[in-house]
Design a protein around this motif. Sequence first.
Motif, PDB file in Angstrom:
ATOM      1  N   ASP A   1       0.811  -1.213   0.000  1.00 18.93           N
ATOM      2  CA  ASP A   1       0.000   0.000   0.000  1.00 18.93           C
ATOM      3  C   ASP A   1       0.845   1.264   0.000  1.00 18.93           C
ATOM      4  O   ASP A   1       0.352   2.350  -0.312  1.00 18.93           O
TER       5      ASP A   1
ATOM      6  N   GLN B   1      -2.488  13.706   1.254  1.00 22.07           N
ATOM      7  CA  GLN B   1      -1.820  13.205   0.060  1.00 22.07           C
ATOM      8  C   GLN B   1      -1.431  14.361  -0.862  1.00 22.07           C
ATOM      9  O   GLN B   1      -1.834  15.507  -0.670  1.00 22.07           O
TER      10      GLN B   1
ATOM     11  N   THR C   1      -3.051   7.770 -10.647  1.00 25.23           N
ATOM     12  CA  THR C   1      -3.490   7.960 -12.022  1.00 25.23           C
ATOM     13  C   THR C   1      -2.713   9.130 -12.616  1.00 25.23           C
ATOM     14  O   THR C   1      -2.509  10.147 -11.945  1.00 25.23           O
TER      15      THR C   1
ATOM     16  N   GLY D   1     -11.922   9.631  -0.545  1.00 24.04           N
ATOM     17  CA  GLY D   1     -11.453   8.327  -0.964  1.00 24.04           C
ATOM     18  C   GLY D   1     -12.583   7.461  -1.500  1.00 24.04           C
ATOM     19  O   GLY D   1     -13.766   7.694  -1.222  1.00 24.04           O
ATOM     20  N   VAL D   2     -12.186   6.468  -2.261  1.00 21.99           N
ATOM     21  CA  VAL D   2     -13.159   5.560  -2.864  1.00 21.99           C
ATOM     22  C   VAL D   2     -13.996   4.871  -1.792  1.00 21.99           C
ATOM     23  O   VAL D   2     -15.201   4.645  -1.953  1.00 21.99           O
ATOM     24  N   GLN D   3     -13.379   4.531  -0.676  1.00 18.92           N
ATOM     25  CA  GLN D   3     -14.081   3.833   0.403  1.00 18.92           C
ATOM     26  C   GLN D   3     -14.795   4.784   1.350  1.00 18.92           C
ATOM     27  O   GLN D   3     -15.410   4.343   2.317  1.00 18.92           O
TER      28      GLN D   3
ATOM     29  N   PRO E   1     -10.290  11.280 -11.621  1.00 19.34           N
ATOM     30  CA  PRO E   1      -9.754  10.056 -11.002  1.00 19.34           C
ATOM     31  C   PRO E   1      -8.937  10.330  -9.744  1.00 19.34           C
ATOM     32  O   PRO E   1      -8.933   9.516  -8.810  1.00 19.34           O
TER      33      PRO E   1
ATOM     34  N   SER F   1      -2.050   2.882  -6.916  1.00 19.24           N
ATOM     35  CA  SER F   1      -3.385   3.408  -7.191  1.00 19.24           C
ATOM     36  C   SER F   1      -3.362   4.794  -7.816  1.00 19.24           C
ATOM     37  O   SER F   1      -4.407   5.404  -8.001  1.00 19.24           O
TER      38      SER F   1
ATOM     39  N   ALA G   1     -11.391  11.676  -6.818  1.00 18.49           N
ATOM     40  CA  ALA G   1     -12.233  10.634  -6.227  1.00 18.49           C
ATOM     41  C   ALA G   1     -11.470   9.733  -5.270  1.00 18.49           C
ATOM     42  O   ALA G   1     -12.067   9.127  -4.376  1.00 18.49           O
ATOM     43  N   ASN G   2     -10.161   9.635  -5.435  1.00 26.35           N
ATOM     44  CA  ASN G   2      -9.359   8.691  -4.645  1.00 26.35           C
ATOM     45  C   ASN G   2      -8.584   9.336  -3.507  1.00 26.35           C
ATOM     46  O   ASN G   2      -8.151   8.642  -2.585  1.00 26.35           O
TER      47      ASN G   2
END
Length: 292
Positions: free
Chosen positions: A7, A48, A14, A149-151, A39, A12, A42-43
């Motif tokens: 991880d 970050q 883009t 994040g996606v989750q 992209p 992940s 969304a993540n």
Amino acid sequence: MTKLHADYYADSMTQVRTTIVLNEQIAESTFRLRVEAAPIAANAVPGQFVMIRMAGINAPLIGRALAIYDILDNDQGEPTYVDVIYLRKGALTTPLSSASVGTPIDLWGPLGNGFSNRDCQTLIMAVGGIGQTPMLLLGREALGDQTFGVQNRASGWAQNAEIIYGARNANLLAGVDDFRKAGFEVTLCTDDGSLGQQALVPDVLKERLTEIQDLSTVRVVTCGPEIMMEKVAQLCESMGVDCQVSMETPMACGIGICFSCVAKVNQDDGEWDYKRTCVEGPIFDACKICWD
């Protein structure tokens, strides 16, 4: 040497070629850049960063690491736009500051590990210089106003969010209105006293922490000049306060290949080792950093 978990790597991320949507000056030599990069938007999670370079320009050849400042939705409510804040001072950011809307931009991300979302009652963000840039998203998440994040990782993990923001003078403070609109308690300090207190961020933080009866309910996060982060980290360790730092070590690749961004980090066995800020950071527990 501890092996890196998968991880940590940029699996992940883009890479996007897009265009500038907004590029405006918001303080002295300080600009806000917005690009459409769904992209990445969304993540990404708070803390970050992205690597940016001007498309089709080979000087500089490598990109520049910039913390994600804001993520905005499109008309359908989908995360679409990424904002960063940058200082005009180098081979990339100087021409970037005069780039017009529609100029092609390459960026890749999201990169790095991001801040943890550990529960607390009060989140205090102690920042200096350009170190305020990763904090807007973190504070919004902490107050439960936004998920990332996606989750859709957990939000609403703090009751209060405060930012102690310092700069050399008032002209260099950027994004203050954004923090106030987000519901943060804002304390400003400047070296010359031109706005807020004439004081240093670690000193203001110490005064604030002494006002809190139960320091186990407090989390501190810090970003800015290394000497400031070191003093904040030492203060928090001496007072038993949970603290994370966002390291601003210069990066070349952003994906763990070049080893140009290493920081000395204490290990569980009492020894220290070099860790790459781009893939094992930029967020570290403050007590783990070797500042000398």
